[in-house]
Motif scaffolding. Sequence first.
Motif, PDB file in Angstrom:
ATOM      1  N   TYR A   8       0.882  -1.177   0.000  1.00 40.08           N
ATOM      2  CA  TYR A   8       0.000   0.000   0.000  1.00 40.08           C
ATOM      3  C   TYR A   8       0.913   1.218   0.000  1.00 40.08           C
ATOM      4  O   TYR A   8       1.624   1.471   0.963  1.00 40.08           O
ATOM      5  CB  TYR A   8      -0.898  -0.028   1.238  1.00 40.08           C
ATOM      6  CG  TYR A   8      -1.930   1.070   1.279  1.00 40.08           C
ATOM      7  CD1 TYR A   8      -3.127   0.952   0.585  1.00 40.08           C
ATOM      8  CD2 TYR A   8      -1.720   2.220   2.040  1.00 40.08           C
ATOM      9  CE1 TYR A   8      -4.085   1.964   0.624  1.00 40.08           C
ATOM     10  CE2 TYR A   8      -2.668   3.226   2.091  1.00 40.08           C
ATOM     11  CZ  TYR A   8      -3.851   3.089   1.386  1.00 40.08           C
ATOM     12  OH  TYR A   8      -4.803   4.087   1.431  1.00 40.08           O
ATOM     13  N   TYR A   9       0.901   1.978  -1.102  1.00 39.37           N
ATOM     14  CA  TYR A   9       1.973   2.933  -1.385  1.00 39.37           C
ATOM     15  C   TYR A   9       1.458   4.370  -1.455  1.00 39.37           C
ATOM     16  O   TYR A   9       0.396   4.641  -2.025  1.00 39.37           O
ATOM     17  CB  TYR A   9       2.640   2.574  -2.712  1.00 39.37           C
ATOM     18  CG  TYR A   9       3.979   3.229  -2.911  1.00 39.37           C
ATOM     19  CD1 TYR A   9       5.133   2.680  -2.361  1.00 39.37           C
ATOM     20  CD2 TYR A   9       4.094   4.402  -3.644  1.00 39.37           C
ATOM     21  CE1 TYR A   9       6.373   3.275  -2.544  1.00 39.37           C
ATOM     22  CE2 TYR A   9       5.326   5.004  -3.832  1.00 39.37           C
ATOM     23  CZ  TYR A   9       6.460   4.442  -3.272  1.00 39.37           C
ATOM     24  OH  TYR A   9       7.682   5.040  -3.448  1.00 39.37           O
TER      25      TYR A   9
ATOM     26  N   HIS B  18       2.698   8.206  -2.654  1.00 37.25           N
ATOM     27  CA  HIS B  18       3.668   8.874  -3.528  1.00 37.25           C
ATOM     28  C   HIS B  18       4.370  10.022  -2.808  1.00 37.25           C
ATOM     29  O   HIS B  18       3.898  10.554  -1.798  1.00 37.25           O
ATOM     30  CB  HIS B  18       2.976   9.380  -4.789  1.00 37.25           C
ATOM     31  CG  HIS B  18       1.972  10.491  -4.538  1.00 37.25           C
ATOM     32  ND1 HIS B  18       2.345  11.802  -4.352  1.00 37.25           N
ATOM     33  CD2 HIS B  18       0.615  10.467  -4.458  1.00 37.25           C
ATOM     34  CE1 HIS B  18       1.275  12.540  -4.172  1.00 37.25           C
ATOM     35  NE2 HIS B  18       0.205  11.762  -4.224  1.00 37.25           N
TER      36      HIS B  18
ATOM     37  N   ALA C   3      -0.880   9.621  -7.673  1.00 37.11           N
ATOM     38  CA  ALA C   3      -0.836   8.187  -7.379  1.00 37.11           C
ATOM     39  C   ALA C   3      -0.427   7.350  -8.579  1.00 37.11           C
ATOM     40  O   ALA C   3       0.024   6.210  -8.416  1.00 37.11           O
ATOM     41  CB  ALA C   3      -2.210   7.727  -6.878  1.00 37.11           C
TER      42      ALA C   3
ATOM     43  N   LEU D  97       3.637   4.212 -10.357  1.00 32.31           N
ATOM     44  CA  LEU D  97       3.292   2.803 -10.534  1.00 32.31           C
ATOM     45  C   LEU D  97       4.135   2.042 -11.557  1.00 32.31           C
ATOM     46  O   LEU D  97       4.471   0.874 -11.308  1.00 32.31           O
ATOM     47  CB  LEU D  97       1.806   2.674 -10.871  1.00 32.31           C
ATOM     48  CG  LEU D  97       0.889   2.871  -9.653  1.00 32.31           C
ATOM     49  CD1 LEU D  97      -0.564   3.014 -10.087  1.00 32.31           C
ATOM     50  CD2 LEU D  97       1.046   1.718  -8.668  1.00 32.31           C
TER      51      LEU D  97
ATOM     52  N   SER E 200      -1.918   2.266  -4.899  1.00 34.02           N
ATOM     53  CA  SER E 200      -1.369   3.603  -4.729  1.00 34.02           C
ATOM     54  C   SER E 200      -2.515   4.554  -4.407  1.00 34.02           C
ATOM     55  O   SER E 200      -3.551   4.538  -5.080  1.00 34.02           O
ATOM     56  CB  SER E 200      -0.640   4.048  -5.999  1.00 34.02           C
ATOM     57  OG  SER E 200      -0.037   5.313  -5.843  1.00 34.02           O
TER      58      SER E 200
ATOM     59  N   GLY F 221       6.287   4.249   1.130  1.00 37.94           N
ATOM     60  CA  GLY F 221       6.266   5.483   0.370  1.00 37.94           C
ATOM     61  C   GLY F 221       7.633   6.104   0.334  1.00 37.94           C
ATOM     62  O   GLY F 221       8.559   5.665   1.025  1.00 37.94           O
TER      63      GLY F 221
END
Length: 331
Positions: free
Chosen positions: A87-88, A90, A99, A103, A120, A163
């Motif tokens: 779960y990212y 930016h 977001a 990717l 994202s 992140g």
Amino acid sequence: MPPFDPELSVALESLGNGPRAPVTPENLAARQERDAATRPRPTAEDLRADGRFEVAELSVPALRDGPDVTLVSVRPAGREGPLPLLYYMHGGAMIMGNAWSVLPRIQREWVLPLDMCVISVEYRLAPQTRYPGPLEDCYAGLLWATEHAAELGIDTDRVIIGGKSAGGGLAAALALLVRDRGVPDILGQLLLCPMLDDRGHTFSSHQMSGLGMWDLISNETAWKALLGDRHGAADVPPYAAPARATDLSGLPPAFIDVGSAEMFRDEDVAYANAIWRSGGQAELHVWPGAYHGFDGLAPQAAISKDARDARTRWLRRLLTHSRSTEPRPAG
């Protein structure tokens, strides 16, 4: 100052002074407009990469007053069963970024090699949305994703939050928030050159200001955009600036990396040390001669490759260990 790595120095010099000019309150709106216009924003079709990935843009409800939160979900095509989730969040100093742009690289480096999925989150940016809005966006998306794990194909026992830069700071804050709210379970936190401290009082924040890709003026502008009048106050909560935390116990294992020649060096090293002092687990890498965002600006440099390899090894080790400690079925 610590010298820059030779390959990174060449890349920095080739960039010129324009992109390195400080962000100030006076030019912030213009810089945001330029970032929104020029930063890559691949479409869902772009991210599918000729059918190698399944991509979905999701709109999930906020937990408090506010608009729905947009999540971009990517997983290897044709994979059945639950997969680990990254779960990212930016980067972009809480004031820029999106977001989608992060990717393609994550897909290439982690989604396929580690057989995992990524979500994202498109959190709201400051100063249009101040703290706690961006963090609450991230928490709402995470909670929704884990509550809908079955339909998303997520293994809730192997959820990692992560992140870079501002996104790394949000990931650290999210780990604290998840710990204190009790849900969901998190396997690890991937903190890449995280932005953790609003006070700007470390030695490296002054030593390296104006010499790399991010300086003290820009950093102060970003923190003021996020915190408003609370910037620098004694009562700024750790969920806003994780370096303010006095208790880092009970957190999931952390990977923290930072350059030796960037202003976030000292706050990131101190954060790893505080985790250790609280009895937690952290893997710390300080990349010699590296400035902020070095691996994005000079991806082919030897030290950039080493940094990416170290992150991948940590993720693989964490996921492998989680599988090896799963209880075996009876019988």
